[in-house]
Design a protein around this motif. Structure first.
Motif, PDB file in Angstrom:
ATOM      1  N   LEU A 103       0.857  -1.111  -0.360  1.00 19.47           N
ATOM      2  CA  LEU A 103      -0.036   0.043  -0.022  1.00 19.47           C
ATOM      3  C   LEU A 103       0.685   1.202  -0.436  1.00 19.47           C
ATOM      4  CD1 LEU A 103      -2.779  -1.416   2.954  1.00 19.47           C
ATOM      5  CD2 LEU A 103      -3.122  -0.666   0.504  1.00 19.47           C
ATOM      6  N   HIS A 104       1.357   1.468   0.642  1.00 23.26           N
ATOM      7  CA  HIS A 104       3.397   2.422   0.497  1.00 23.26           C
ATOM      8  C   HIS A 104       2.341   3.288   1.352  1.00 23.26           C
ATOM      9  CE1 HIS A 104       5.536   0.112  -1.804  1.00 23.26           C
ATOM     10  NE2 HIS A 104       5.413   0.313  -2.631  1.00 23.26           N
ATOM     11  N   SER A 105       1.734   3.618   3.074  1.00 29.39           N
ATOM     12  CA  SER A 105       0.855   4.496   3.133  1.00 29.39           C
ATOM     13  C   SER A 105       1.588   4.919   3.776  1.00 29.39           C
ATOM     14  CB  SER A 105      -0.031   3.454   4.416  1.00 29.39           C
ATOM     15  OG  SER A 105       0.229   2.779   4.478  1.00 29.39           O
ATOM     16  N   GLY A 106       3.412   4.447   4.098  1.00 36.58           N
ATOM     17  CA  GLY A 106       4.463   5.643   4.957  1.00 36.58           C
ATOM     18  C   GLY A 106       4.896   6.752   4.113  1.00 36.58           C
ATOM     19  N   GLN A 107       4.709   6.216   2.357  1.00 37.84           N
ATOM     20  CA  GLN A 107       5.365   7.197   2.095  1.00 37.84           C
ATOM     21  C   GLN A 107       4.120   8.145   1.530  1.00 37.84           C
ATOM     22  OE1 GLN A 107       6.505   5.243  -1.840  1.00 37.84           O
ATOM     23  NE2 GLN A 107       8.076   4.450  -0.690  1.00 37.84           N
ATOM     24  N   ALA A 108       3.131   7.617   1.370  1.00 43.57           N
ATOM     25  CA  ALA A 108       1.809   8.742   1.577  1.00 43.57           C
ATOM     26  C   ALA A 108       1.425   9.742   2.346  1.00 43.57           C
ATOM     27  CB  ALA A 108       0.373   8.157   1.212  1.00 43.57           C
ATOM     28  N   LEU A 109       2.069   9.280   3.763  1.00 41.70           N
ATOM     29  CA  LEU A 109       1.752   9.839   4.917  1.00 41.70           C
ATOM     30  C   LEU A 109       3.171  11.163   4.718  1.00 41.70           C
ATOM     31  CD1 LEU A 109       1.235   7.806   7.757  1.00 41.70           C
ATOM     32  CD2 LEU A 109      -0.349   9.906   7.228  1.00 41.70           C
ATOM     33  N   THR A 110       4.748  10.556   4.760  1.00 36.71           N
ATOM     34  CA  THR A 110       5.850  11.681   3.797  1.00 36.71           C
ATOM     35  C   THR A 110       5.350  12.949   3.342  1.00 36.71           C
ATOM     36  OG1 THR A 110       6.749   9.153   4.456  1.00 36.71           O
ATOM     37  CG2 THR A 110       7.575  11.567   3.218  1.00 36.71           C
ATOM     38  N   LEU A 111       4.446  12.231   1.656  1.00 32.22           N
ATOM     39  CA  LEU A 111       3.915  13.527   0.764  1.00 32.22           C
ATOM     40  C   LEU A 111       3.016  14.015   2.005  1.00 32.22           C
ATOM     41  CD1 LEU A 111       3.825  11.388  -2.370  1.00 32.22           C
ATOM     42  CD2 LEU A 111       5.492  13.064  -1.689  1.00 32.22           C
ATOM     43  N   PHE A 112       2.411  14.140   2.225  1.00 30.56           N
ATOM     44  CA  PHE A 112       1.193  15.163   3.588  1.00 30.56           C
ATOM     45  C   PHE A 112       2.805  15.635   4.702  1.00 30.56           C
ATOM     46  CE2 PHE A 112      -2.084  11.837   2.083  1.00 30.56           C
ATOM     47  CZ  PHE A 112      -3.266  12.965   1.315  1.00 30.56           C
ATOM     48  N   THR A 113       3.382  14.953   4.884  1.00 30.03           N
ATOM     49  CA  THR A 113       4.333  15.459   6.207  1.00 30.03           C
ATOM     50  C   THR A 113       5.212  16.619   5.412  1.00 30.03           C
ATOM     51  OG1 THR A 113       4.252  13.516   7.740  1.00 30.03           O
ATOM     52  CG2 THR A 113       5.698  15.209   7.866  1.00 30.03           C
ATOM     53  N   ILE A 114       5.449  16.385   4.584  1.00 35.41           N
ATOM     54  CA  ILE A 114       5.936  17.715   3.602  1.00 35.41           C
ATOM     55  C   ILE A 114       4.849  18.734   3.621  1.00 35.41           C
ATOM     56  CG2 ILE A 114       7.445  17.696   0.972  1.00 35.41           C
ATOM     57  CD1 ILE A 114       9.246  14.790   1.556  1.00 35.41           C
ATOM     58  N   ALA A 115       4.123  18.233   3.395  1.00 32.09           N
ATOM     59  CA  ALA A 115       3.415  19.058   2.765  1.00 32.09           C
ATOM     60  C   ALA A 115       2.826  19.646   3.879  1.00 32.09           C
ATOM     61  CB  ALA A 115       1.758  19.215   1.797  1.00 32.09           C
ATOM     62  N   ILE A 116       2.236  19.682   4.505  1.00 29.95           N
ATOM     63  CA  ILE A 116       2.780  20.428   6.239  1.00 29.95           C
ATOM     64  C   ILE A 116       3.896  21.502   6.491  1.00 29.95           C
ATOM     65  CG2 ILE A 116       1.887  20.148   8.578  1.00 29.95           C
ATOM     66  CD1 ILE A 116       0.053  17.754   7.708  1.00 29.95           C
ATOM     67  N   ALA A 117       4.895  20.195   6.615  1.00 29.41           N
ATOM     68  CA  ALA A 117       5.835  21.475   6.383  1.00 29.41           C
ATOM     69  C   ALA A 117       6.372  22.386   5.903  1.00 29.41           C
ATOM     70  CB  ALA A 117       7.264  20.800   6.658  1.00 29.41           C
ATOM     71  N   ALA A 118       6.113  22.517   4.706  1.00 25.78           N
ATOM     72  CA  ALA A 118       5.789  23.726   3.364  1.00 25.78           C
ATOM     73  C   ALA A 118       5.165  24.612   3.666  1.00 25.78           C
ATOM     74  CB  ALA A 118       5.782  23.157   2.489  1.00 25.78           C
ATOM     75  N   ALA A 119       4.033  24.142   4.569  1.00 25.45           N
ATOM     76  CA  ALA A 119       3.376  25.298   4.379  1.00 25.45           C
ATOM     77  C   ALA A 119       3.734  25.890   5.687  1.00 25.45           C
ATOM     78  CB  ALA A 119       1.652  24.540   4.734  1.00 25.45           C
ATOM     79  N   GLU A 120       3.779  25.250   6.557  1.00 26.79           N
ATOM     80  CA  GLU A 120       4.386  25.665   8.050  1.00 26.79           C
ATOM     81  C   GLU A 120       5.545  26.411   8.257  1.00 26.79           C
ATOM     82  OE1 GLU A 120       7.217  25.266  11.670  1.00 26.79           O
ATOM     83  OE2 GLU A 120       7.543  23.673   9.757  1.00 26.79           O
TER      84      GLU A 120
END
Length: 138
Positions: free
Chosen positions: A60-77
Motif C-alpha cells: 500500500l505504501h502508506s508510509g510514503q503517502a504520509l510522508t508526502l502529507f508531512t512534506i506538504a504540511i512542513a512547507a506550509a508551516e
C-alpha cells in the motif's frame, strides 16, 4: 539494509532538532529545528514502509503517502512561520525569542493601575518621542 540504520539516523536527527528547539533563542533557528524533526519523522515513515512492504504481500505504501502529507504540511508551516517571524522582526527589530517575550510583558504590566497614563509625569516625553519617531518614519 537493516531497519536499525535509518532508525538510529532518524533518532539522531530528531534529537538534534529537539535540542535546537529547546536551546536556541533565534526564531528562525527554532523553525529550522522543527523542520529537522519533521524530516526525521519522514525518514522513519519511509524506512518502516519499505520494511513492512517486504514482509507483507500487499504494497500500500502508506508510509510514503504520509510522508508526502508531512512534506506538504512542513512547507506550509515554514512559509507561514517565516512570514510571521519577518513581520515580528520588522515591528520589534529582533527575532530573539526571549527579547520578544520581555517586550510583550513590559507593555502589559501596569505599575499603578489607579493612575491614568496621561497623569504620569513621563507620559509627555513618551508621547513626544513616539510622535517624533512616527514623523521620522513617515
Amino acid at each position: 539494509m537493516h531497519l536499525a540504520y535509518p532508525a538510529v539516523l532518524s533518532a539522531l536527527l530528531f534529537s538534534t532538532g529537539l535540542y535546537g528547539v529547546l536551546a536556541r533563542r533565534n526564531a528562525i533557528l527554532v523553525l529550522m529545528s522543527v523542520e529537522l524533526m519533521l524530516n526525521a519523522v519522514n525518514l522513519n515513515l519511509v524506512a518502516f514502509d519499505v520494511w513492512l512492504s517486504r514482509t507483507a504481500e500487499e504494497t500500500l505504501h502508506s508510509g510514503q503517502a504520509l510522508t508526502l502529507f508531512t512534506i506538504a504540511i512542513a512547507a506550509a508551516e515554514i512559509g507561514i512561520g517565516l512570514a510571521i517571524v519577518l513581520a515580528v522582526h520588522r515591528n520589534r527589530g529582533t527575532a530573539d525569542i526571549d527579547k520578544l517575550r520581555d517586550t510583550s510583558e513590559s507593555h502589559d504590566t501596569d505599575t499603578d493601575p489607579g493612575v491614568d497614563d496621561a497623569d504620569r509625569p513621563d507620559s509627555d516625553a513618551l508621547t513626544a518621542g513616539r510622535a517624533g519617531k512616527a514623523e521620522a518614519t513617515a
